[in-house]
Design a protein around this motif. Structure first.
Motif, mmCIF file in Angstrom:
data_model
loop_
_atom_site.group_PDB
_atom_site.id
_atom_site.type_symbol
_atom_site.label_atom_id
_atom_site.label_comp_id
_atom_site.label_asym_id
_atom_site.label_seq_id
_atom_site.Cartn_x
_atom_site.Cartn_y
_atom_site.Cartn_z
ATOM 1 N N LEU A 218 60.728 33.254 44.264
ATOM 2 C CA LEU A 218 59.301 33.471 44.478
ATOM 3 C C LEU A 218 58.717 34.459 43.468
ATOM 4 O O LEU A 218 59.312 35.491 43.182
ATOM 5 C CB LEU A 218 59.046 34.021 45.886
ATOM 6 C CG LEU A 218 59.512 33.168 47.073
ATOM 7 C CD1 LEU A 218 59.021 33.773 48.385
ATOM 8 C CD2 LEU A 218 59.028 31.731 46.935
ATOM 9 N N ASN A 219 57.543 34.128 42.935
ATOM 10 C CA ASN A 219 56.815 35.091 42.103
ATOM 11 C C ASN A 219 55.832 35.851 42.989
ATOM 12 O O ASN A 219 55.719 35.593 44.194
ATOM 13 C CB ASN A 219 56.124 34.386 40.927
ATOM 14 C CG ASN A 219 55.232 33.267 41.388
ATOM 15 O OD1 ASN A 219 54.188 33.505 41.969
ATOM 16 N ND2 ASN A 219 55.667 32.029 41.162
ATOM 17 N N PHE A 220 55.079 36.786 42.395
ATOM 18 C CA PHE A 220 54.258 37.721 43.155
ATOM 19 C C PHE A 220 53.361 37.024 44.190
ATOM 20 O O PHE A 220 53.349 37.374 45.378
ATOM 21 C CB PHE A 220 53.415 38.568 42.188
ATOM 22 C CG PHE A 220 52.386 39.400 42.882
ATOM 23 C CD1 PHE A 220 52.762 40.510 43.620
ATOM 24 C CD2 PHE A 220 51.039 39.068 42.816
ATOM 25 C CE1 PHE A 220 51.807 41.276 44.284
ATOM 26 C CE2 PHE A 220 50.083 39.825 43.474
ATOM 27 C CZ PHE A 220 50.472 40.930 44.207
ATOM 28 N N VAL A 221 52.615 36.034 43.733
ATOM 29 C CA VAL A 221 51.647 35.369 44.605
ATOM 30 C C VAL A 221 52.360 34.659 45.759
ATOM 31 O O VAL A 221 51.947 34.735 46.927
ATOM 32 C CB VAL A 221 50.809 34.390 43.737
ATOM 33 C CG1 VAL A 221 50.211 33.271 44.553
ATOM 34 C CG2 VAL A 221 49.732 35.151 42.972
ATOM 35 N N GLU A 222 53.443 33.976 45.451
ATOM 36 C CA GLU A 222 54.191 33.266 46.492
ATOM 37 C C GLU A 222 54.837 34.260 47.461
ATOM 38 O O GLU A 222 54.909 34.000 48.667
ATOM 39 C CB GLU A 222 55.287 32.408 45.854
ATOM 40 C CG GLU A 222 54.762 31.241 45.049
ATOM 41 C CD GLU A 222 55.922 30.463 44.440
ATOM 42 O OE1 GLU A 222 55.924 29.237 44.524
ATOM 43 O OE2 GLU A 222 56.814 31.114 43.865
ATOM 44 N N HIS A 223 55.302 35.368 46.907
ATOM 45 C CA HIS A 223 55.941 36.390 47.744
ATOM 46 C C HIS A 223 54.926 36.957 48.748
ATOM 47 O O HIS A 223 55.231 37.101 49.939
ATOM 48 C CB HIS A 223 56.498 37.498 46.845
ATOM 49 C CG HIS A 223 56.890 38.727 47.586
ATOM 50 N ND1 HIS A 223 57.988 38.768 48.418
ATOM 51 C CD2 HIS A 223 56.309 39.955 47.647
ATOM 52 C CE1 HIS A 223 58.069 39.976 48.954
ATOM 53 N NE2 HIS A 223 57.064 40.709 48.507
#
Ligand SMILES: NC(=O)c1ccc[n+]([C@@H]2O[C@H](COP(=O)([O-])OP(=O)(O)OC[C@H]3O[C@@H](n4cnc5c(N)ncnc54)[C@H](OP(=O)(O)O)[C@@H]3O)[C@@H](O)[C@H]2O)c1
Length: 241
Positions: free
Chosen positions: A115-120
């Motif tokens: 996961l990247n920031f937005v998904e996290h």
């Protein structure tokens, strides 16, 4: 048919390596620094002179000013940024075609489950977790497909030098997280704004980064999406093609 990549194909050993792979029925993709090569035509052989493109980061800057352009003085505040400065310096010594692409906090739908920031942020909010996010750090978050297509444009045009490829909207990381909450219909009161000093993190982070992307807009026609559009693309079901 198996494919092999041979770098340094123009060298003494490289030349014979290519011949032996071709004899063993490989498709050979070869590269060297020079445009010229001495290989005979072969249906399974392709040679490319190399254009080295290196991905670097906003963390090469110290974060005191923000909205950095390509020419500004690098002064990293942590080890990651320092390694990128060392690497950039090495790339700049390359005597043939090179480009350095600096980018900022990249987001989008991940294809590998990491996961990247937005998904996290979205995943944590959906689990009703409380998030603590920096409100003293400004970034121009970058939609991953804008970055990818900008890099392809650099390769296609053989555009050399340093390019800043990021999003165009500057915001704090906290604001970005709140926009994610709004977008997915979750309550942003689960997100607590914190300062870097509130965490006892071992590594400092640059406070104000974000890029001026005028050079990329002018030289490459780079035209990144807004953060809102990037969120739509991230969360629409067929984002990864
Ligand atoms: N994501 C961001 O927000 C961001 C922002 C600024 C700059 N950047 C830069 O953009 C680049 C790509 O970032 P990313 O987010 O895609 O990173 P990532 O998801 O961590 O992917 C890094 C890739 O590099 C490979 N790799 C790592 N160490 C390696 C090694 N020693 N030898 C060979 N391959 C190695 C990894 O291979 P495996 O899959 O096999 O582990 C992986 O495929 C990085 O250079 C990063 O510094 C990223």
């Amino acid at each position: 048919m198996k494919t092999v990549l041979v770098t340094g194909a123009n060298g003494f050993v490289g030349y014979y390596l290519v011949q032996h792979f071709l004899r063993s029925s490989y498709r050979v993709v070869a590269s060297g620094r020079s445009k010229e090569h001495s290989f005979p035509d072969h249906p399974h052989f392709n040679y490319y002179d190399s254009h080295f493109i290196f991905l670097s980061t906003d963390f090469v800057f110290n974060g005191e000013r923000g909205m950095y352009s390509e020419e500004e003085q690098r002064s990293p505040v942590n080890y990651y940024g320092q390694t990128k400065v060392f690497a950039e310096d090495a790339v700049m010594q390359y005597p043939f075609q090179w480009s350095i692409v600096r980018t900022v906090l990249v987001y989008g739908r991940s294809a590998n489950g990491k996961l990247n920031f937005v998904e996290h942020v979205a995943a944590a909010l959906r689990r009703n977790e409380t998030l603590r996010i920096f409100h003293d750090q400004v970034r121009t978050l970058t939609y991953v497909e804008d970055l990818a297509s900008g890099i392809v444009d650099i390769a296609e045009r053989k555009a050399e030098g340093i390019f800043h490829l990021s999003g165009k909207d500057a915001m704090t990381v906290y604001e970005a997280a709140c926009k994610v909450a709004q977008f997915i219909g979750q309550n942003d009161s689960q997100i607590q704004p914190i300062c870097e000093g509130d965490l006892n993190a071992p590594a400092q982070r640059p406070k104000l980064t974000g890029f001026t992307i005028t050079k990329a807009q002018k030289d490459l026609g780079y035209d990144p999406v807004s953060f809102e559009t990037g969120l739509q693309k991230t969360f629409q079901s067929n984002a990864v093609s």
